[in-house]
Design an enzyme around this catalytic site. Sequence first.
Site, PDB file in Angstrom:
ATOM      1  N   HIS A   1      47.275  48.946  23.225  1.00 42.17           N
ATOM      2  CA  HIS A   1      47.209  49.915  22.261  1.00 42.17           C
ATOM      3  C   HIS A   1      46.119  50.128  21.336  1.00 42.17           C
ATOM      4  O   HIS A   1      46.092  49.185  20.252  1.00 42.17           O
ATOM      5  CB  HIS A   1      48.828  49.474  21.340  1.00 42.17           C
TER       6      HIS A   1
ATOM      7  N   TYR B   1      55.388  51.369  16.292  1.00 45.97           N
ATOM      8  CA  TYR B   1      56.397  52.399  15.853  1.00 45.97           C
ATOM      9  C   TYR B   1      57.375  51.535  14.806  1.00 45.97           C
ATOM     10  O   TYR B   1      58.513  51.071  15.400  1.00 45.97           O
ATOM     11  CB  TYR B   1      56.941  53.101  16.746  1.00 45.97           C
TER      12      TYR B   1
END
Length: 317
Positions: free
Chosen positions: A139, A60
């Site tokens: 992830h 992010y």
Amino acid sequence: MAFHPSRRPLTPGAGSLTAVGLGCAPIGNLYTAVHEADADATVEAALDRGIRFFDTAPHYGAGVSELRLGRAIAGVDRDGLVIATKVGRQVVDADGVAVGTGGTGADTIGDLSRDGVLRSLEGSLARLGTDRIDLLYLHDPVDVDEALRGAWPALEELRAAGVVRAIGVGMVRNAPLTRFVREAAPDVVMVAGRLTLLDRTAEEELLPAAREQGVDIIAAGVYNSGILADPAAAPYFDYHAASPELVARATAIEAVCRSFGVALPHVAARFPLRRTPVEAVVVGARTPAEVHELVAGAAAVIPDELWAEIDALDGVA
């Protein structure tokens, strides 16, 4: 395999709100740049409203989200927080070179190796300003076999060493998540966008497998990229323009919600919590106002009749 009590990452503390987590992708400049002061204010608003569960990742903003979250929680009692972050990607600069420990970059690249996991976590700990992670996800791994060979044993090592309390996998795809549940014995898995008012496919195999294996679920992507927040203003599903059929269904659900005096986003965020073994939902915010809406939704009274009418729209018995 049932949870060992010490591994439950979302054990609520006094006065804390952990059934709802603040998704920190937006403060990492997801889609729109966020000023430093606004990022600080967003996290501070979450803390003020009792939220103690924060979900971030190196991906992010190529480290920006973690760095901003770490700055905003500095000085807050660490034992009262639940921090989730992720591994499986490396932060790199514009030339594709890995940045130094704790740095931010221009992008991330996949790395499912054991060393990649350890380096990624080291960078996350530095950016977050903490010595431990409560929940560490793999992830969205592209190659499940590679992840099971390299990355997953590293996560198990970190859990055994006490550097992380619980480990899991976060993905948008049901089938590989179900495989992880059955083959890797994670503590938690995060499913994004597949347990929503418009997409209940996680109920077909993933949730039954998780119940069978004693694995908890955290739901993300509860608005399916916008359509379940506002079907008219944000008619997007999974980051693409929604089909007319999906817009019609979302609009019909919104009409049911309106008839009961409840906002569609509040219902969308609460829906996954009605399913076992869902432990929490994660919703992103980039402003204090969005945080206040998130908390209001967590407290909204939603009558059983509303849920029954929505089920009837989809022909759910």
